[in-house]
Scaffold this motif. Sequence first.
Motif, PDB file in Angstrom:
ATOM      1  N   ARG A 294     -15.536  62.748 -25.456  1.00 40.38           N
ATOM      2  CA  ARG A 294     -16.504  61.812 -24.899  1.00 40.38           C
ATOM      3  C   ARG A 294     -16.739  62.210 -23.440  1.00 40.38           C
ATOM      4  O   ARG A 294     -15.799  62.273 -22.651  1.00 40.38           O
ATOM      5  CB  ARG A 294     -15.999  60.377 -24.975  1.00 40.38           C
ATOM      6  N   ILE A 295     -17.962  62.498 -23.101  1.00 34.46           N
ATOM      7  CA  ILE A 295     -18.295  62.919 -21.744  1.00 34.46           C
ATOM      8  C   ILE A 295     -18.386  61.686 -20.837  1.00 34.46           C
ATOM      9  O   ILE A 295     -19.140  60.761 -21.122  1.00 34.46           O
ATOM     10  CB  ILE A 295     -19.612  63.710 -21.720  1.00 34.46           C
ATOM     11  N   GLY A 296     -17.634  61.699 -19.752  1.00 32.32           N
ATOM     12  CA  GLY A 296     -17.567  60.540 -18.862  1.00 32.32           C
ATOM     13  C   GLY A 296     -18.682  60.508 -17.846  1.00 32.32           C
ATOM     14  O   GLY A 296     -18.421  60.549 -16.644  1.00 32.32           O
ATOM     15  N   ALA A 297     -19.919  60.440 -18.304  1.00 33.49           N
ATOM     16  CA  ALA A 297     -21.078  60.413 -17.412  1.00 33.49           C
ATOM     17  C   ALA A 297     -21.968  59.231 -17.764  1.00 33.49           C
ATOM     18  O   ALA A 297     -21.912  58.711 -18.885  1.00 33.49           O
ATOM     19  CB  ALA A 297     -21.866  61.721 -17.510  1.00 33.49           C
ATOM     20  N   LEU A 298     -22.840  58.837 -16.816  1.00 34.76           N
ATOM     21  CA  LEU A 298     -23.577  57.583 -16.940  1.00 34.76           C
ATOM     22  C   LEU A 298     -25.081  57.752 -17.055  1.00 34.76           C
ATOM     23  O   LEU A 298     -25.836  56.806 -16.834  1.00 34.76           O
ATOM     24  CB  LEU A 298     -23.240  56.671 -15.750  1.00 34.76           C
ATOM     25  N   ASP A 299     -25.569  58.947 -17.380  1.00 32.75           N
ATOM     26  CA  ASP A 299     -26.986  59.132 -17.678  1.00 32.75           C
ATOM     27  C   ASP A 299     -27.122  60.370 -18.555  1.00 32.75           C
ATOM     28  O   ASP A 299     -26.252  61.247 -18.575  1.00 32.75           O
ATOM     29  CB  ASP A 299     -27.815  59.260 -16.402  1.00 32.75           C
TER      30      ASP A 299
END
Length: 321
Positions: A294-299
Motif C-alpha cells: 500500500r503506497i502511503g501517499a495522499l493523491d
Amino acid sequence: MNSPVRTGVLLPIGRAQWGEGTDPRGLVGFGVRAERLGYDSLWVNDSLIEPRIESLAMLSALTPVTSRVTLGTAALMPVLRRPVQTAQALASLDLLSGGRLTVTVGAGFPGRLGRPLHALSEVPWERRFARLDETVALWRKLWTAEGPTSFHGEVLRFDDIPRTTPVFRPGGPDIWLGGNTPAARARTGRLYDGWLPYPPDPADYATGLAEVREAAKQAGRDPAGLSSALFVSVLLADTPAEGRRGLEAYSRANYKMELDQLETIQALTAGPPEHVVAYLRRYVDAGARHLVIRIGALDLATQTEQLERLAELLPQLRGCA
C-alpha cells in the motif's frame, strides 16, 4: 520453501488516497500501468464508512483492461454483504477475469471501523467470526454444487438455493484470511488457502506463519499449499525522516491516529530504496512470498510516481527469497 516472491500494489480507491479534485476514473489507468510495469497483482480494500470506489466494482473495471495480474481483495468484509449474492459476484469476477481472482477476507475491526459498519449493514456484531467462516463455506459449496443446494450452519441457514454463476476454476478462487490473532491463525490453517496479515515485527510474522502451518498440518492439510503474504505500507523518500513525515500525514488522513500508534499495529516502512528493500527482505526471510504494497501517499499523482519508482525495485524483491 524458497518459492519466488510476488509483489502487488493496493489501488488507492479511497478518496483520501486519490485526492480531492482528482477524477477517480484514473484508477483504471493506475491499474493498467501497474501491470505494464511488471507488478504481479492488484488489490482493493473494503469499507462503507468513507467515500471510496466500491471494491468489487473496481475489480470489475480492471478485469477487461488487464490480462496477467492477479486481482484481489485486501481485505473484503463479507459479513457486510448478502452471502449468496456475493458468491455470485465473486464467481462472475473469477469467470470474467479468466481465473485471476484471489479473495482475502476479514471480519472487521472494533471501534469506528467495526460496529458502525455492521449497524449500517443490519448485521449483528456478535458471532462475526463464525459468520465469516460460514459465509466462506457457503461460497465454496455454491461454487461446487451441480444444482440447487442448501446450507445449514450455526449462523447462516439457507434452503433450496438455485445454482449460481459458475466459476472459472474448479472450486472457485483462493480465499485468504487477513487476521492475525491466535484464533485467526488457527482458522487460517484449518479453513483458508492463504494468510495476509500486517504484523509490525518480522519475528511475529515468522511465529504466526509457523502457527498457521501447524494448524494446517493438524487439520490434515498440506502446509506448503497455503499462500503466505504480507500487507505493508511503503513510501519511498530521499531519507527515512522525510519518508516518516509522509507516512505521518497518511496515518492522520486515513486512520485519524499518530504514526507512533499505527506502527505498533501495522507493517510500514519509508525511506530510500535500499532502506525499503532491506525492511521487506526481513519479512521474506520470515516466510512471506507475496508482498501487497500500500503506497502511503495522499493523491493519485504521487501514488503513480511512487508506483513507477517502486517498480524499479521489483527485481530485487523477487530475488530476496
